[in-house]
Design a protein around this motif. Structure first.
Motif, mmCIF file in Angstrom:
data_model
loop_
_atom_site.group_PDB
_atom_site.id
_atom_site.type_symbol
_atom_site.label_atom_id
_atom_site.label_comp_id
_atom_site.label_asym_id
_atom_site.label_seq_id
_atom_site.Cartn_x
_atom_site.Cartn_y
_atom_site.Cartn_z
ATOM 1 N N ARG A 199 0.954 -1.259 -0.009
ATOM 2 C CA ARG A 199 0.161 -0.033 0.032
ATOM 3 C C ARG A 199 0.911 1.300 0.273
ATOM 4 N N SER A 200 0.512 2.326 -0.707
ATOM 5 C CA SER A 200 1.237 3.327 -0.746
ATOM 6 C C SER A 200 1.598 3.950 0.544
ATOM 7 N N PHE A 201 2.586 4.572 0.708
ATOM 8 C CA PHE A 201 3.189 5.355 2.212
ATOM 9 C C PHE A 201 2.946 6.694 2.280
ATOM 10 N N SER A 202 2.311 7.214 0.782
ATOM 11 C CA SER A 202 2.076 8.558 0.700
ATOM 12 C C SER A 202 1.126 8.953 1.924
ATOM 13 N N ARG A 203 1.210 9.924 2.631
ATOM 14 C CA ARG A 203 0.158 10.524 3.610
ATOM 15 C C ARG A 203 -0.098 12.053 2.975
ATOM 16 N N ASP A 204 -1.440 11.960 2.398
ATOM 17 C CA ASP A 204 -1.864 13.289 1.810
ATOM 18 C C ASP A 204 -2.102 14.264 2.785
ATOM 19 N N ASN A 205 -2.317 13.683 4.129
ATOM 20 C CA ASN A 205 -2.704 14.754 5.082
ATOM 21 C C ASN A 205 -1.562 15.441 5.805
ATOM 22 N N LEU A 206 -0.390 14.994 5.465
ATOM 23 C CA LEU A 206 1.137 15.523 5.819
ATOM 24 C C LEU A 206 1.739 16.504 4.813
ATOM 25 N N SER A 207 2.399 17.235 5.437
ATOM 26 C CA SER A 207 3.139 18.189 4.634
ATOM 27 C C SER A 207 4.593 18.323 5.484
ATOM 28 N N TYR A 208 5.632 18.815 4.794
ATOM 29 C CA TYR A 208 6.925 19.037 5.597
ATOM 30 C C TYR A 208 7.517 20.020 5.122
ATOM 31 N N ILE A 209 7.730 21.287 5.902
ATOM 32 C CA ILE A 209 8.259 22.513 5.747
ATOM 33 C C ILE A 209 9.638 22.607 6.555
ATOM 34 N N VAL A 210 10.554 23.148 5.805
ATOM 35 C CA VAL A 210 12.016 23.296 6.658
ATOM 36 C C VAL A 210 12.038 24.803 6.672
ATOM 37 N N ARG A 211 12.218 25.414 7.914
ATOM 38 C CA ARG A 211 12.653 26.745 8.071
ATOM 39 C C ARG A 211 13.901 27.079 8.846
ATOM 40 N N ASN A 212 14.984 27.878 8.470
ATOM 41 C CA ASN A 212 16.143 28.257 8.928
ATOM 42 C C ASN A 212 15.784 29.550 9.671
ATOM 43 N N ASP A 213 16.135 29.460 10.905
ATOM 44 C CA ASP A 213 15.725 30.524 11.958
ATOM 45 C C ASP A 213 16.895 30.733 13.106
ATOM 46 N N PHE A 214 17.519 31.927 13.221
ATOM 47 C CA PHE A 214 18.368 32.142 14.412
ATOM 48 C C PHE A 214 17.503 32.162 15.598
ATOM 49 N N ASP A 215 16.382 32.668 15.639
ATOM 50 C CA ASP A 215 15.581 32.575 16.869
ATOM 51 C C ASP A 215 14.409 31.470 16.830
ATOM 52 N N LYS A 216 14.834 30.325 17.292
ATOM 53 C CA LYS A 216 13.818 29.262 16.990
ATOM 54 C C LYS A 216 12.663 29.392 18.156
ATOM 55 N N GLU A 217 12.861 29.829 19.105
ATOM 56 C CA GLU A 217 11.789 30.151 20.148
ATOM 57 C C GLU A 217 10.749 31.063 19.710
ATOM 58 N N ARG A 218 11.179 32.157 19.174
ATOM 59 C CA ARG A 218 10.366 33.068 18.533
ATOM 60 C C ARG A 218 9.571 32.616 17.453
ATOM 61 N N ARG A 219 10.232 31.757 16.492
ATOM 62 C CA ARG A 219 9.573 31.091 15.353
ATOM 63 C C ARG A 219 8.443 29.985 15.940
ATOM 64 N N LEU A 220 9.041 29.521 17.115
ATOM 65 C CA LEU A 220 7.889 28.404 17.582
ATOM 66 C C LEU A 220 6.777 29.091 17.938
ATOM 67 N N ILE A 221 6.827 30.081 18.818
ATOM 68 C CA ILE A 221 5.603 30.541 19.135
ATOM 69 C C ILE A 221 4.854 31.151 18.067
ATOM 70 N N SER A 222 5.226 32.052 17.088
ATOM 71 C CA SER A 222 4.599 32.087 15.880
ATOM 72 C C SER A 222 3.846 31.104 15.237
ATOM 73 N N VAL A 223 4.535 30.027 15.054
ATOM 74 C CA VAL A 223 4.011 28.936 14.525
ATOM 75 C C VAL A 223 2.717 28.341 15.198
ATOM 76 N N LEU A 224 3.004 28.258 16.538
ATOM 77 C CA LEU A 224 1.998 27.464 17.246
ATOM 78 C C LEU A 224 0.912 28.597 17.681
ATOM 79 N N THR A 225 0.884 29.812 17.674
ATOM 80 C CA THR A 225 -0.130 31.001 17.699
ATOM 81 C C THR A 225 -1.076 31.056 16.537
ATOM 82 N N ASN A 226 -0.418 30.574 15.366
ATOM 83 C CA ASN A 226 -1.113 30.685 14.240
ATOM 84 C C ASN A 226 -1.738 29.255 13.557
ATOM 85 N N THR A 227 -1.528 28.125 14.263
ATOM 86 C CA THR A 227 -2.043 27.104 13.679
ATOM 87 C C THR A 227 -3.180 26.606 14.858
ATOM 88 N N SER A 228 -4.127 25.604 14.437
ATOM 89 C CA SER A 228 -4.860 25.049 15.462
ATOM 90 C C SER A 228 -4.669 23.733 15.919
#
Length: 255
Positions: A199-228
């Motif tokens: 069976r295909s291992f493709s998961r249509d409900n998943l996506s992968y995004i890679v972000r480079n950021d020196f301030d990981k905590e700031r980025r983490l807070i931004s991501v979590l506050t803008n997603t449900s």
């Protein structure tokens, strides 16, 4: 006839109206007496591919799995559904072990889960001779291949069961196997023919995004506050998990 029967079993014991992709094909292959290899992703419903035919076969189904916690969980769920099942592993007392074997010998169990280490016992192999074994299942089948990432020498003893019961079908299941490992699994288990359902291992409900950021905590807070919904944050150490959780709480995010 067989299709109607397995759908009836699926509905009666599990409450489902239909099978997931590839499940029915694997089950029908096994019921036709063919050695079968199922390549299904984690969460793809591997357990039903052997639990359903186990209810069709007259004798007992032997399931070899290295995961004791999974073994216990599946046996508990089967019993709750009214299906007779036992498990044999190192955590049982001698009396519990003897009772489980007696149930199998007397035909009072449909499925017997065993750890691969159990197959290293000559006494256990002799006890199998007195049982009406009709179906063999090898879970985490990549463990039998020396080309696999999780090779376990005890898995090679599964060939002893094949020698005892040469005419019963074997179902090998795994969620992770390269083409080389697939061929090695079938070779080690003595498949009479190549027979693979993937069976295909493709998961249509998943996506992968890679972000480079020196301030990981700031980025983490931004991501979590803008997603449900809930999130999982992976870090390197227990100390860091506490630090990240405390930081998120200070910024109004429950963690």
């Amino acid at each position: 006839m067989k299709r109607a029967l397995i759908h009836d079993i699926l509905k009666r014991y599990w409450g489902y109206d239909s099978f997931r992709p590839r499940q029915e094909e694997i089950i029908m292959s096994v019921l036709d007496g063919r050695d079968t290899l199922g390549l299904l992703p984690t969460g793809g419903g591997k357990s039903l591919t052997f639990q359903v035919p186990a209810m069709v076969f007259e004798g007992i189904t032997v399931v070899v799995t290295p995961l004791i916690s999974l073994m216990k969980d599946q046996v508990d769920n089967l019993r709750a559904a009214g299906i007779r099942a036992v498990c044999l592993h190192s955590g049982l007392s001698r009396a519990e072990h003897r009772l489980a074997l007696d149930r199998c010998r007397l035909g009072k169990a449909k499925l017997m889960y065993v750890s691969p280490e159990k197959l290293q016992s000559a006494t256990f192999i002799d006890q199998l001779r007195s049982m009406d074994v009709s179906f063999l299942v090898v879970d985490e089948a990549h463990c039998i291949s020396q080309w696999g990432y999780d090779f376990r020498p005890s898995y090679l003893k599964i060939s002893l069961i094949r020698e005892l019961f040469p005419d019963i079908p074997v179902l090998a299941l795994t969620a992770s196997a390269t083409p080389v490992v697939v061929d090695d699994i079938m070779d080690k288990l003595g498949f009479k023919e190549r027979n693979v359902y993937a069976r295909s291992f493709s998961r249509d409900n998943l996506s992968y995004i890679v972000r480079n950021d020196f301030d990981k905590e700031r980025r983490l807070i931004s991501v979590l506050t803008n997603t449900s919904g809930s999130a999982i944050v992976y870090v390197r150490s227990r100390r860091r998990t506490r630090e990240i959780a405390d930081m998120l709480v200070r910024n109004g995010i429950s963690a």
